[in-house]
Scaffold this active site. Sequence first.
Site, short mmCIF file in Angstrom:
data_model
loop_
_atom_site.label_atom_id
_atom_site.label_comp_id
_atom_site.label_asym_id
_atom_site.label_seq_id
_atom_site.Cartn_x
_atom_site.Cartn_y
_atom_site.Cartn_z
N GLU A 101 -0.69 4.88 13.99
CA GLU A 101 -0.39 6.08 13.20
C GLU A 101 -0.60 7.34 14.07
O GLU A 101 0.19 8.29 14.01
CB GLU A 101 -1.25 6.15 11.94
CG GLU A 101 -0.82 7.28 11.00
CD GLU A 101 -1.55 7.28 9.67
OE1 GLU A 101 -2.58 6.60 9.54
OE2 GLU A 101 -1.07 7.98 8.75
N HIS A 103 -9.83 2.00 0.20
CA HIS A 103 -8.36 1.89 0.19
C HIS A 103 -7.92 1.37 -1.17
O HIS A 103 -8.15 0.21 -1.51
CB HIS A 103 -7.92 0.94 1.31
CG HIS A 103 -6.45 0.90 1.53
ND1 HIS A 103 -5.54 1.58 0.73
CD2 HIS A 103 -5.71 0.25 2.48
CE1 HIS A 103 -4.33 1.35 1.16
NE2 HIS A 103 -4.39 0.55 2.22
N PHE A 151 1.91 -3.34 4.02
CA PHE A 151 2.28 -4.66 4.53
C PHE A 151 3.76 -4.90 4.22
O PHE A 151 4.25 -4.56 3.14
CB PHE A 151 1.46 -5.75 3.85
CG PHE A 151 0.04 -5.88 4.36
CD1 PHE A 151 -0.40 -5.22 5.50
CD2 PHE A 151 -0.87 -6.69 3.69
CE1 PHE A 151 -1.70 -5.35 5.95
CE2 PHE A 151 -2.18 -6.83 4.13
CZ PHE A 151 -2.60 -6.16 5.26
N LYS A 192 -9.71 7.82 2.76
CA LYS A 192 -10.15 6.44 2.52
C LYS A 192 -11.56 6.22 3.07
O LYS A 192 -12.23 5.26 2.68
CB LYS A 192 -9.18 5.45 3.18
CG LYS A 192 -7.80 5.40 2.53
CD LYS A 192 -6.90 4.36 3.19
CE LYS A 192 -5.54 4.27 2.51
NZ LYS A 192 -4.66 5.42 2.79
N HIS A 243 -2.62 7.78 6.47
CA HIS A 243 -2.88 6.48 5.84
C HIS A 243 -4.28 6.01 6.27
O HIS A 243 -5.05 5.57 5.43
CB HIS A 243 -1.81 5.48 6.25
CG HIS A 243 -1.86 4.20 5.48
ND1 HIS A 243 -1.73 4.15 4.11
CD2 HIS A 243 -2.07 2.91 5.88
CE1 HIS A 243 -1.84 2.89 3.70
NE2 HIS A 243 -2.06 2.13 4.75
N CYS A 248 0.81 -1.21 0.00
CA CYS A 248 0.00 0.00 0.00
C CYS A 248 0.85 1.27 0.00
O CYS A 248 0.30 2.38 0.01
CB CYS A 248 -0.95 -0.02 1.19
SG CYS A 248 -1.99 -1.49 1.18
#
Length: 419
Positions: free
Chosen positions: A320, A346, A405, A341, A309, A169
Amino acid sequence: MVRRAIEPRRVVVTGMGVISPLGSDLAPFWKRLTAGESGIGPVTRFDITQYDTRMAGEVKDFRAEDYMDRKDARRADLFVQYAVAGTRKAVAQANIQDGNVDPNRYGVVIGSGIGGIATFEDQHKNLMEKGPSRVSPFFIPMMISDMASGMVSIQFGAKGPNYCTVSACSSGAHAVGDAYRIIQRGEADVMITGGSEAPITPVAFAGFCSMKAMSTRNDEPTRASRPFDSERDGFVMGEGAGILVLEEYEHAKRRGAAALAEIVGYGATGDAHHMTAPAPEGEGAARAMRAAVCDSGLSLESFGYMNAHGTSTPLNDKFETQAIKSVFGEHAKKLAISSTKSMTGHLLGAAGGLETIICVLALQSQCLPPTINYEHPDPDCDLDYVPNTARPVELQSALSNSLGFGGHNVTLALSRTVA
């Protein structure tokens, strides 16, 4: 914080193109985003009845033939089609035409986390049902993740640096950051960059469902993606592309191209921690933010907005938030943060490209998009997430976070361009 002893070349954004669940033209996309509209709905691409998650942010009314030759379109996976379409819009805005850019100093870096997974699934089915002779000779070039970048270079005559970033991502954000560095170093004058992804396929969807990573709020899809809300239960998948034209500042001036914003900083780190979980307290994300701010030469207090994010997963949003607080200290409480998002879903490897564009639009319009579906405060997420309603601001600089990831962390820093 001090810039390098030798000042690198300045890099500005001169073109942008979006293909998204909220539309595929910049003006209506921005209008819907700042109105707090959701692009999430039931999955329509395949039979979804046996899946735990049954919603996504699909791109509607997309016709590849509107952007590329019909024959080329048939030989391109959907993620490549999205990249070409987004590029056509970005190049048009930048007014790049034959003769006003040196093709040898005109490159492409486009990221994709999954690449042509729909092609892979189709051809695997052919193999199982009809045998190896029925696998398409275009299987490999349609599937490999670098083909968005490759096809864009072919379609637009860009003969400079050309490759793909693959970092889950963070792929799109890594692409923007690398393109920025290429121009800074003097290896190209113009770069097409961003991310493209088309992951709404049966196997990809099943894989994320098995991970229990996605929301199962199927009865109310527009309320499912709820970053930083205490009732968040996972992310909602989206698809599309966010493509930018980056250009060396003096080169853009000579061409008469409008500088929409300036890229001023790039930070990239690794967690070295876990396949899917972020490092505790967002340690790796914090280092990426510090690196981008340091690279910009600006003070922490210069930044008034961050596109987080913000996936709407329990751990990501908590860590975060901790990372932002560890970097910004007291200024974290004054920093407006939103996760778009909540409206687009996403877009995985395309998210960084799209969200960089959103930062540019925020700087241009002096308006912050909201985080929708923020209804129940979470004690672990206690910052200003621009809840539910867009906000007018006086904004000079912004940050965009992308976390992937594998522990890939990227932060990009942008400013309003000064003549």
